[in-house]
Design a protein around this motif. Structure first.
Motif, PDB file in Angstrom:
ATOM      1  N   ASN A   1     -33.163  -5.540 -16.634  1.00  0.00           N
ATOM      2  CA  ASN A   1     -33.626  -6.771 -15.968  1.00  0.00           C
ATOM      3  C   ASN A   1     -33.793  -6.509 -14.464  1.00  0.00           C
ATOM      4  O   ASN A   1     -32.812  -6.409 -13.730  1.00  0.00           O
ATOM      5  CB  ASN A   1     -32.600  -7.883 -16.226  1.00  0.00           C
ATOM      6  CG  ASN A   1     -33.067  -9.222 -15.699  1.00  0.00           C
ATOM      7  OD1 ASN A   1     -34.001  -9.317 -14.903  1.00  0.00           O
ATOM      8  ND2 ASN A   1     -32.416 -10.288 -16.176  1.00  0.00           N
TER       9      ASN A   1
ATOM     10  N   SER B   1     -35.365  -8.542 -12.366  1.00  0.00           N
ATOM     11  CA  SER B   1     -35.826  -9.753 -11.673  1.00  0.00           C
ATOM     12  C   SER B   1     -35.036 -10.030 -10.390  1.00  0.00           C
ATOM     13  O   SER B   1     -35.561 -10.609  -9.456  1.00  0.00           O
ATOM     14  CB  SER B   1     -35.795 -10.953 -12.608  1.00  0.00           C
ATOM     15  OG  SER B   1     -34.467 -11.301 -12.876  1.00  0.00           O
ATOM     16  N   LYS B   2     -33.793  -9.581 -10.317  1.00  0.00           N
ATOM     17  CA  LYS B   2     -32.986  -9.903  -9.137  1.00  0.00           C
ATOM     18  C   LYS B   2     -33.140  -8.847  -8.034  1.00  0.00           C
ATOM     19  O   LYS B   2     -33.462  -9.159  -6.895  1.00  0.00           O
ATOM     20  CB  LYS B   2     -31.516 -10.043  -9.543  1.00  0.00           C
ATOM     21  CG  LYS B   2     -30.673 -10.694  -8.466  1.00  0.00           C
ATOM     22  CD  LYS B   2     -29.276 -11.023  -8.969  1.00  0.00           C
ATOM     23  CE  LYS B   2     -28.395 -11.501  -7.828  1.00  0.00           C
ATOM     24  NZ  LYS B   2     -26.977 -11.292  -8.124  1.00  0.00           N
TER      25      LYS B   2
HETATM   26  C1  LIG Z   1     -32.764 -11.598 -15.631  1.00  0.00           C
HETATM   27  O1  LIG Z   1     -31.911 -11.902 -14.551  1.00  0.00           O
HETATM   28  C2  LIG Z   1     -32.172 -13.175 -13.975  1.00  0.00           C
HETATM   29  C3  LIG Z   1     -31.358 -13.324 -12.683  1.00  0.00           C
HETATM   30  O2  LIG Z   1     -30.335 -12.394 -12.553  1.00  0.00           O
HETATM   31  C4  LIG Z   1     -31.862 -14.250 -14.997  1.00  0.00           C
HETATM   32  O3  LIG Z   1     -32.125 -15.529 -14.441  1.00  0.00           O
HETATM   33  C5  LIG Z   1     -32.768 -14.026 -16.235  1.00  0.00           C
HETATM   34  O4  LIG Z   1     -32.422 -14.940 -17.229  1.00  0.00           O
HETATM   35  C6  LIG Z   1     -32.605 -12.611 -16.751  1.00  0.00           C
HETATM   36  N1  LIG Z   1     -33.601 -12.374 -17.797  1.00  0.00           N
HETATM   37  C7  LIG Z   1     -33.270 -11.882 -18.981  1.00  0.00           C
HETATM   38  C8  LIG Z   1     -34.416 -11.671 -19.926  1.00  0.00           C
HETATM   39  O5  LIG Z   1     -32.131 -11.616 -19.299  1.00  0.00           O
END
Ligand SMILES: *[C@@H]1O[C@H](CO)[C@@H](O)[C@H](O)[C@H]1NC(C)=O
Length: 211
Positions: A63, A65-66
């Motif tokens: 992940n 995204s952060k």
């Molecule tokens: C990825 O990480 C973000 C923030 O840390 C979170 O909001 C999101 O749900 C995560 N995505 C997955 C697919 O786990």
């Protein structure tokens, strides 16, 4: 005598390189037992199956995204068959703009293979020479043991890198966290790094340090 000594030398090299595997083929870790300096005790051989030697999960991106980077570690706790074999694996994903900052693995040489995307990767030798290059899909690079190194996404698409280490427990020390995420007194830190105290406090605020 002239002939024998190179032969003995070669044999002793072979023995020392095969040493850890000399008494058994493998030692799948029994993670329920305590770990010692040389690793975990072995699962009973009669309970070991082919599935102990197969790891699934590297096909999925971490992940990003952060932090724009994610590392999926495959070391003994995730893959107990690595116990005692002196290797481990990882997958690194870097989103566009992602950077894996300067870090070292004190106990391992690292090899990377770029599976997708383009990276600029490099390391700094103990002579303080910087060796870096932009790598494309299919390129591999080595970071020798203990040397600071980095990987940066150098393209406009996500990056996927396969990683292997010459240790089941490579260790990880990120330079910024070593310097700025702890309670290292700022004055002592300024004296020992030649950085200015305001700069140190600014970086500590970012990386979570105090003092
Ligand atoms: C990825 O990480 C973000 C923030 O840390 C979170 O909001 C999101 O749900 C995560 N995505 C997955 C697919 O786990």
């Amino acid at each position: 005598m002239r002939m024998i000594s190179p032969i003995i030398f070669t044999i002793s090299l072979l023995l020392s390189s095969a040493c850890h595997a000399a008494v058994q083929d493998f030692c799948v870790a029994d993670l329920t037992a305590p770990q010692s300096l040389v690793g975990y005790p072995c699962k009973k051989p009669e309970t070991v199956t082919v599935n102990d030697f197969v790891y699934s999960g590297l096909g999925v991106a971490g992940n990003t995204s952060k932090l724009k980077v994610a590392v999926t570690w495959v070391t003994v706790p995730e893959f107990p068959a690595l116990n005692g074999l002196g290797i481990s694996l990882a997958r690194a994903d870097l989103a566009v703009g992602g950077v894996f900052p300067i870090h070292t693995h004190p106990r391992a040489t690292e090899a990377i293979i770029v599976l997708e995307g383009k990276v600029t990767a490099g390391f700094i030798s103990s002579a303080n020479t910087v060796y870096y290059k932009t790598l494309k899909q299919g390129d591999a690079m080595i970071f020798p043991q203990g040397l600071p190194h980095f990987v940066v996404n150098a393209g406009a698409t996500p990056v996927q890198v396969f990683v292997s280490f010459s240790s089941a427990s490579p260790g990880l020390q990120v330079l910024d966290y070593a310097l700025f995420s702890n309670d290292f007194p700022s004055e002592l830190e300024a004296a020992t790094t030649f950085l200015d105290i305001p700069q140190i406090k600014k970086l500590k605020a970012f990386f979570g340090g105090t003092g």
